[in-house]
Enzyme design. Structure first.
Site, PDB file in Angstrom:
ATOM      1  NE  ARG A 225     -28.907 -13.438 -26.107  1.00 41.41           N
ATOM      2  CZ  ARG A 225     -28.422 -13.376 -24.857  1.00 41.41           C
ATOM      3  NH1 ARG A 225     -27.939 -14.472 -24.279  1.00 41.41           N
ATOM      4  NH2 ARG A 225     -28.444 -12.256 -24.178  1.00 41.41           N
ATOM      5  CG  HIS A 273     -30.677 -17.637 -20.684  1.00 40.10           C
ATOM      6  ND1 HIS A 273     -31.156 -16.993 -21.793  1.00 40.10           N
ATOM      7  CD2 HIS A 273     -29.529 -16.994 -20.357  1.00 40.10           C
ATOM      8  CE1 HIS A 273     -30.345 -15.992 -22.116  1.00 40.10           C
ATOM      9  NE2 HIS A 273     -29.343 -15.979 -21.251  1.00 40.10           N
TER      10      HIS A 273
HETATM   11  N1  LIG Z   1     -26.220 -17.863 -21.603  1.00 46.71           N
HETATM   12  C1  LIG Z   1     -25.919 -16.854 -20.827  1.00 46.71           C
HETATM   13  O1  LIG Z   1     -26.200 -16.897 -19.633  1.00 46.71           O
HETATM   14  C2  LIG Z   1     -25.176 -15.672 -21.382  1.00 46.71           C
HETATM   15  C3  LIG Z   1     -24.646 -14.740 -20.511  1.00 46.71           C
HETATM   16  C4  LIG Z   1     -23.918 -13.667 -21.042  1.00 46.71           C
HETATM   17  C5  LIG Z   1     -23.757 -13.543 -22.417  1.00 46.71           C
HETATM   18  N2  LIG Z   1     -24.302 -14.458 -23.242  1.00 46.71           N
HETATM   19  C6  LIG Z   1     -24.113 -14.355 -24.716  1.00 46.71           C
HETATM   20  O2  LIG Z   1     -22.716 -14.318 -24.999  1.00 46.71           O
HETATM   21  C7  LIG Z   1     -22.513 -13.410 -26.079  1.00 46.71           C
HETATM   22  C8  LIG Z   1     -21.067 -12.970 -26.138  1.00 46.71           C
HETATM   23  O3  LIG Z   1     -20.771 -12.085 -25.061  1.00 46.71           O
HETATM   24  P1  LIG Z   1     -19.382 -11.276 -25.013  1.00 46.71           P
HETATM   25  O4  LIG Z   1     -19.469 -10.363 -23.858  1.00 46.71           O
HETATM   26  O5  LIG Z   1     -18.242 -12.211 -25.136  1.00 46.71           O
HETATM   27  O6  LIG Z   1     -19.519 -10.432 -26.374  1.00 46.71           O
HETATM   28  P2  LIG Z   1     -18.356  -9.695 -27.185  1.00 46.71           P
HETATM   29  O7  LIG Z   1     -17.239  -9.327 -26.271  1.00 46.71           O
HETATM   30  O8  LIG Z   1     -19.046  -8.638 -27.967  1.00 46.71           O
HETATM   31  O9  LIG Z   1     -17.801 -10.824 -28.162  1.00 46.71           O
HETATM   32  C9  LIG Z   1     -18.506 -11.256 -29.281  1.00 46.71           C
HETATM   33  C10 LIG Z   1     -17.565 -12.050 -30.154  1.00 46.71           C
HETATM   34  O10 LIG Z   1     -18.299 -12.551 -31.288  1.00 46.71           O
HETATM   35  C11 LIG Z   1     -17.588 -12.194 -32.462  1.00 46.71           C
HETATM   36  N3  LIG Z   1     -18.515 -11.999 -33.580  1.00 46.71           N
HETATM   37  C12 LIG Z   1     -19.606 -11.201 -33.653  1.00 46.71           C
HETATM   38  N4  LIG Z   1     -20.177 -11.300 -34.876  1.00 46.71           N
HETATM   39  C13 LIG Z   1     -19.428 -12.179 -35.576  1.00 46.71           C
HETATM   40  C14 LIG Z   1     -19.498 -12.683 -36.900  1.00 46.71           C
HETATM   41  N5  LIG Z   1     -20.463 -12.313 -37.751  1.00 46.71           N
HETATM   42  N6  LIG Z   1     -18.551 -13.578 -37.289  1.00 46.71           N
HETATM   43  C15 LIG Z   1     -17.559 -13.946 -36.454  1.00 46.71           C
HETATM   44  N7  LIG Z   1     -17.438 -13.505 -35.174  1.00 46.71           N
HETATM   45  C16 LIG Z   1     -18.374 -12.628 -34.755  1.00 46.71           C
HETATM   46  C17 LIG Z   1     -16.891 -10.894 -32.140  1.00 46.71           C
HETATM   47  O11 LIG Z   1     -15.854 -10.656 -33.069  1.00 46.71           O
HETATM   48  P3  LIG Z   1     -14.856  -9.417 -32.898  1.00 46.71           P
HETATM   49  O12 LIG Z   1     -13.980  -9.781 -31.698  1.00 46.71           O
HETATM   50  O13 LIG Z   1     -14.103  -9.390 -34.156  1.00 46.71           O
HETATM   51  O14 LIG Z   1     -15.701  -8.205 -32.636  1.00 46.71           O
HETATM   52  C18 LIG Z   1     -16.412 -11.193 -30.717  1.00 46.71           C
HETATM   53  O15 LIG Z   1     -15.227 -11.940 -30.754  1.00 46.71           O
HETATM   54  C19 LIG Z   1     -23.510 -12.297 -25.773  1.00 46.71           C
HETATM   55  O16 LIG Z   1     -23.818 -11.547 -26.931  1.00 46.71           O
HETATM   56  C20 LIG Z   1     -24.712 -13.066 -25.291  1.00 46.71           C
HETATM   57  O17 LIG Z   1     -25.538 -13.388 -26.396  1.00 46.71           O
HETATM   58  C21 LIG Z   1     -25.010 -15.515 -22.757  1.00 46.71           C
END
Ligand SMILES: NC(=O)c1ccc[n+]([C@@H]2O[C@H](COP(=O)([O-])OP(=O)(O)OC[C@H]3O[C@@H](n4cnc5c(N)ncnc54)[C@H](OP(=O)(O)O)[C@@H]3O)[C@@H](O)[C@H]2O)c1
Length: 310
Positions: A225, A273
């Site tokens: 993001r 994006h």
């Molecule tokens: N560009 C695009 O097209 C696109 C598409 C899809 C998603 N995204 C982005 O990708 C992000 C991640 O998706 P996901 O499905 O992988 O999410 P997820 O499964 O919720 O994983 C998020 C990760 O970030 C870690 N995290 C959150 N807050 C943190 C902090 N303060 N310090 C350290 N680590 C932290 C979490 O830690 P824990 O494991 O300990 O909970 C987890 O490992 C989405 O939120 C979205 O913004 C972008």
């Protein structure tokens, strides 16, 4: 028989109606599905945060909201939402797309492809790229997407470090967590991939001080993001050549304004994006499975922790 409201932009209905009906039928769920159900009859909302539904208080018998996106920052703080919220985790579609985008852009920088694709002076430079084993990659955000990307990069031979908020374990990958683990994760990262959610705790995570901890000439990929990075600090590090390149897919303002310095910067690649997107067929199966679970009294998969914000 659950009543399911599809609340995403109207043009998405044509893409999703058939896959959702098929997936709900495959789960054995008799249902009513539509874009215009009376709010007081709705059990589930299939939701995109850019849709017109913003006040959930009208949905008096709502059981859950199923988000079509992985990112929930635009809905997680909605005070009218009192029921469980699930985010999109779809291995076949959304995750696979992200693995392909991240792997492609890692390999571009690892192999130094740009020097050969655009080579107006016809330079015959025979320096070979290092092998993957000599190119450490760090992934900040080690959840559904970060772990899948890590597994693919590790399979290609890259030494991968994954960093998260809470401890994680994945074969063949170094892991660290919390503020204490961030230093080492940054200082070894020749390529840094940001796959964190947008929360108050991750805003400006990559600021001037943390950019300075990266090795000289590091490359940054941000498909997470926009607010994860302090844009001015990144531009300064790029101008000085401390960061060799940034490939950015997400921005604080989207579309990225035409006059934003990222567009013209020689060390920045902008992608609009498109790192990954939700694919109707596979996403519909995830949503139908979650509704079936909820109807049978099982907890939702991929439920958002409202206090953590993701
Ligand atoms: N560009 C695009 O097209 C696109 C598409 C899809 C998603 N995204 C982005 O990708 C992000 C991640 O998706 P996901 O499905 O992988 O999410 P997820 O499964 O919720 O994983 C998020 C990760 O970030 C870690 N995290 C959150 N807050 C943190 C902090 N303060 N310090 C350290 N680590 C932290 C979490 O830690 P824990 O494991 O300990 O909970 C987890 O490992 C989405 O939120 C979205 O913004 C972008």
């Amino acid at each position: 028989m659950p009543n399911i409201l599809f609340a995403a932009r109207s043009e998405k209905w044509d893409d999703y109606e058939r896959p959702l009906r098929d997936a709900l039928a495959a789960e054995g769920l008799d249902h009513t599905l539509g874009t215009d159900l009376p709010p007081e009859t709705v059990d589930y909302i299939v939701y995109a945060p850019n849709a017109s539904v913003q006040d959930f208080t009208l949905f008096t018998r709502l059981k859950a909201v199923l988000n079509l996106w992985a990112g929930v920052e635009q809905v997680v703080g909605n005070p009218t939402l009192k029921v469980p919220l699930a985010r999109m985790v779809d291995d076949e579609g959304l995750t696979q797309g992200m693995v392909e985008w991240v792997t492609g852009h890692v390999l571009r920088h690892h192999l130094g492809m740009d020097a050969h694709i655009v080579n107006p002076d016809r330079i015959w430079d025979t320096t070979p790229p290092p092998l993957s084993k000599d190119r450490p990659v760090t992934i900040l955000g080690f959840g559904a997407l970060g772990q899948a990307c890590a597994a693919q990069l590790a399979a290609l031979g890259f030494p991968v470090t994954g960093w998260s908020r809470t401890p994680k374990d994945l074969d063949g990958v170094l892991t660290s967590h919390g503020e204490d683990g961030l230093d080492a994760a940054l200082s070894s990262a020749q390529i840094l991939v940001l796959l964190l959610p947008d929360t108050p705790a991750t805003t400006d995570l990559l600021n001037a001080e943390r950019l300075a901890r990266l090795p000289q000439g590091a490359v940054i990929l941000n498909p997470g993001r926009g607010p994860l990075i302090d844009d001015d600090a990144l531009l300064a590090a790029l101008d000085e050549g401390r960061i060799a390149h940034a490939t950015l897919d997400v921005f604080r303002t989207e579309p990225l304004p035409q006059d934003h310095p990222f567009w013209a910067h020689p060390r920045v690649t902008v992608t609009p994006h498109i790192a990954s997107t939700t694919r109707p067929d596979s996403a519909a199966r995830v949503i139908a499975r979650n509704i079936a679970r909820s109807e049978s009294g099982a907890p939702l998969l991929h439920e958002v922790d409202r206090s953590a914000g993701y």
